[in-house]
Design a protein around this motif. Structure first.
Motif, short mmCIF file in Angstrom:
data_model
loop_
_atom_site.label_atom_id
_atom_site.label_comp_id
_atom_site.label_asym_id
_atom_site.label_seq_id
_atom_site.Cartn_x
_atom_site.Cartn_y
_atom_site.Cartn_z
N SER A 148 -5.54 2.75 -28.98
CA SER A 148 -6.69 3.35 -28.69
C SER A 148 -6.53 4.74 -28.11
N PRO A 149 -7.12 5.82 -28.12
CA PRO A 149 -7.16 7.11 -27.21
C PRO A 149 -7.35 6.52 -25.74
N ALA A 150 -6.55 6.93 -25.02
CA ALA A 150 -6.83 6.54 -23.55
C ALA A 150 -8.30 6.88 -22.92
N THR A 151 -8.42 8.18 -23.26
CA THR A 151 -9.64 8.76 -22.56
C THR A 151 -10.96 7.91 -23.04
N GLU A 152 -11.25 7.61 -24.31
CA GLU A 152 -12.12 6.84 -24.92
C GLU A 152 -12.04 5.37 -24.36
N LEU A 153 -10.87 4.61 -24.29
CA LEU A 153 -10.68 3.33 -23.62
C LEU A 153 -11.47 3.13 -22.41
N ALA A 154 -11.02 4.00 -21.63
CA ALA A 154 -11.66 4.11 -20.40
C ALA A 154 -13.20 4.12 -19.82
N THR A 155 -13.91 4.41 -21.06
CA THR A 155 -15.08 4.58 -20.82
C THR A 155 -15.98 3.76 -21.89
N THR A 156 -15.42 2.87 -22.64
CA THR A 156 -16.16 2.04 -23.59
C THR A 156 -16.48 0.68 -23.19
N GLU A 157 -17.55 0.25 -23.65
CA GLU A 157 -17.79 -1.29 -23.18
C GLU A 157 -17.63 -2.04 -24.63
N THR A 158 -16.96 -1.53 -25.64
CA THR A 158 -16.74 -2.26 -26.85
C THR A 158 -15.25 -1.78 -27.26
N PRO A 159 -14.14 -2.40 -26.46
CA PRO A 159 -12.89 -1.72 -26.64
C PRO A 159 -12.13 -2.38 -28.01
N MET A 160 -12.79 -3.29 -28.70
CA MET A 160 -11.96 -4.11 -29.63
C MET A 160 -12.39 -3.30 -30.95
N GLY A 174 -11.39 -2.73 -21.52
CA GLY A 174 -11.95 -1.25 -21.14
C GLY A 174 -12.05 -1.15 -19.71
N LEU A 175 -12.64 -1.96 -19.07
CA LEU A 175 -13.21 -1.76 -17.53
C LEU A 175 -11.94 -1.88 -16.94
N ALA A 176 -10.79 -2.73 -17.30
CA ALA A 176 -9.71 -3.00 -16.39
C ALA A 176 -8.77 -1.86 -16.71
N PHE A 177 -9.02 -1.16 -17.98
CA PHE A 177 -7.95 0.12 -18.20
C PHE A 177 -8.37 1.15 -17.35
N LYS A 178 -9.61 1.30 -17.22
CA LYS A 178 -10.07 2.43 -16.04
C LYS A 178 -9.43 2.29 -14.84
N ILE A 179 -8.97 1.09 -14.33
CA ILE A 179 -8.48 0.87 -12.89
C ILE A 179 -7.04 0.80 -13.17
N ALA A 180 -6.28 0.18 -13.93
CA ALA A 180 -4.94 0.21 -13.89
C ALA A 180 -4.20 0.76 -14.89
N GLY A 181 -5.02 1.54 -16.08
CA GLY A 181 -4.25 2.33 -17.08
C GLY A 181 -3.38 1.00 -17.96
N PRO A 182 -2.33 1.51 -18.64
CA PRO A 182 -1.76 0.37 -19.63
C PRO A 182 -1.19 -0.73 -18.75
N SER A 183 -1.13 -0.92 -17.42
CA SER A 183 -0.70 -1.94 -16.87
C SER A 183 -1.57 -3.26 -17.04
N VAL A 184 -2.79 -2.90 -17.51
CA VAL A 184 -3.89 -3.85 -17.82
C VAL A 184 -3.31 -5.18 -18.60
N VAL A 185 -2.38 -4.73 -19.31
CA VAL A 185 -1.58 -6.14 -20.16
C VAL A 185 -0.91 -6.79 -19.20
N LEU A 186 -0.47 -6.35 -18.04
CA LEU A 186 0.38 -7.31 -16.92
C LEU A 186 -0.80 -7.95 -16.30
N ALA A 187 -1.78 -7.16 -16.12
CA ALA A 187 -2.97 -7.74 -15.31
C ALA A 187 -3.62 -9.13 -15.88
N PHE A 188 -3.43 -9.27 -17.03
CA PHE A 188 -3.94 -10.35 -17.85
C PHE A 188 -2.90 -11.39 -17.64
N PHE A 189 -1.64 -10.95 -17.50
CA PHE A 189 -0.60 -12.12 -17.38
C PHE A 189 -0.53 -12.55 -16.01
#
Length: 400
Positions: free
Chosen positions: A214-226, A5-20
């Motif tokens: 997940s809804p993008a707007t909620e994912l960018a603000t949550t501390e409990t993404p799972m 969630g924290l990283a999605f707020k920074i990078a959007g969906p490319s957070v998947v690539l960030a983990f790689f």
């Protein structure tokens, strides 16, 4: 569990690539550390290798860096744990996180051996649930959730990579207990490589499910993404299960961080770079009392006052600095051609992988903002001052 969630707020969906990408940066340090662990299968891990490679001045920098990076990671885990616990019992997040910190520190002061026994059961159960989360969540992924893929551009991607870097820090912890491992020349490299290989399959898959459902707007603000993700394709029971597993996983992470961090001041004291009380072992606990108590005080301050995103950045910044030094240490050992340095495992693609690991780690450190960079610089200065005032007249000066 918390970082997507924290990283999605920074990078959007490319957070998947960030983990790689974070995995790619971790890999050279894991290979370097695996090699050095087979040449020096002793307690101390990172501190020991850097000290013997580059001398006692670098030892305190590495020792303090690893010690407190684990404390930052543990504090981050505690705040995340408190957020997930709110699903079951609404509560003030920071005071409860502090109370949990006191409880875990107290348990470790009473008995490190007892708390360590729970780690294997915790980790095994968590992995099984995470695999199930991926398996059940994949069919519900919406491809449109990944558009636009990189709204923050390359800078956003690199910043997110730096933030999530701490997720992979645990793959090298086994080196800190190398002298307790049977057949270290075989088991340490195999353990590290299997762990890091499994993570590159599991982590991006988990994040892909979280982003994809997940809804993008909620994912960018949550501390409990799972729990946010599992709400989209499961009922109340599934959400409760994921929240419970998240609490257990973060509890395990906190406990592991406290256990591992206590070994570094112990190794420093054994090498005359810290006062003898740092190496004192409690008769009842079996663990270093001072090495647990001092970072425990820091842990309490962090969970009460530092924002969650800054805790993640600080933990990652210190790991990046230490991993850069680990790669540099391997180069020092290889180029010194020491008679006694005979590792049973050798890092492939030397020195290309090490030079890449150093460069990539330093690049990511520049993407984290002011607070983590200032924190890293302050700890370097602290290590130098500590050595000049305490260790210079006592430490063994020989190094590669």
């Amino acid at each position: 569990i918390v970082l997507p969630g924290l990283a999605f707020k920074i990078a959007g969906p490319s957070v998947v690539l960030a983990f790689f990408l974070a995995w790619v940066v971790v890999l050279p340090a894991a290979l370097s550390k695996a090699e050095m662990a087979t040449a020096m299968p002793e307690a101390g891990g990172t501190y020991l290798y850097i000290d013997r490679a580059m001398g006692p001045l670098m030892g305190p920098i590495a020792g303090f860096g690893v010690w407190f990076s684990l404390v930052f990671k543990a504090s981050f885990a505690l705040v995340g744990l408190s957020a997930y616990l709110d699903y079951f019992i609404p509560h003030p997040e920071r005071p409860v996180a502090a109370a949990l910190a006191i409880l875990i520190i107290g348990l470790n002061l009473l008995g490190v051996r007892q708390t360590a026994r729970f780690q294997m059961a915790f980790v095994t159960g968590v992995i099984l649930v995470l695999v199930a989360f991926v398996a059940f969540g994949m069919p519900h992924i919406e491809p449109s959730s990944f558009e636009p893929f990189m709204p923050g551009g390359i800078k956003g991607l690199l910043s997110a990579t730096a933030v999530v870097f701490v997720s992979y820090a645990g793959v090298t912890k086994v080196a800190s207990i190398a002298e307790e491992v049977r057949h270290p020349g075989r088991n340490i490299p195999m353990g590290m490589l299997v762990s890091i290989g499994f993570m590159i399959l599991l982590y991006p898959a988990i994040v892909a499910v979280i982003v994809g459902v997940s809804p993008a707007t909620e994912l960018a603000t949550t501390e409990t993404p799972m729990t946010l993700a599992v709400e989209q394709f499961s009922g109340t029971l599934g959400v409760a299960m994921i929240a419970g597993v998240a609490v257990i996983a973060l509890l395990s992470m906190t406990n592991a961080g406290i256990i591992a961090s206590s070994r570094y001041p112990f190794a420093m004291a054994r090498n005359s770079l810290a006062p003898p009380p740092f190496a004192a072992i409690g008769k009842r606990s079996g663990g270093p009392i001072v090495g647990i108590a001092i970072p425990g005080v820091v842990l309490l301050a962090l969970v009460m006052f530092v924002p969650l995103i800054e805790l993640a950045k600080l933990a990652s910044a210190f790991q990046l600095l230490v991993f850069a030094l680990i790669n540099l240490a391997l180069i020092a050992f290889r180029e010194a051609h020491l008679d006694w340095y005979e590792p049973q495992f050798k890092s492939p693609l030397y020195p290309v992988s090490q030079v890449f690991g150093i460069s990539a780690a330093l690049l990511l450190m520049t993407q984290m903002g002011t607070i983590p960079l200032v924190g890293a610089v302050l700890f370097v200065i602290t290590g130098v001052v500590w050595y000049r005032l305490f260790g210079q007249s006592r430490a063994v000066k020989e190094s590669a």
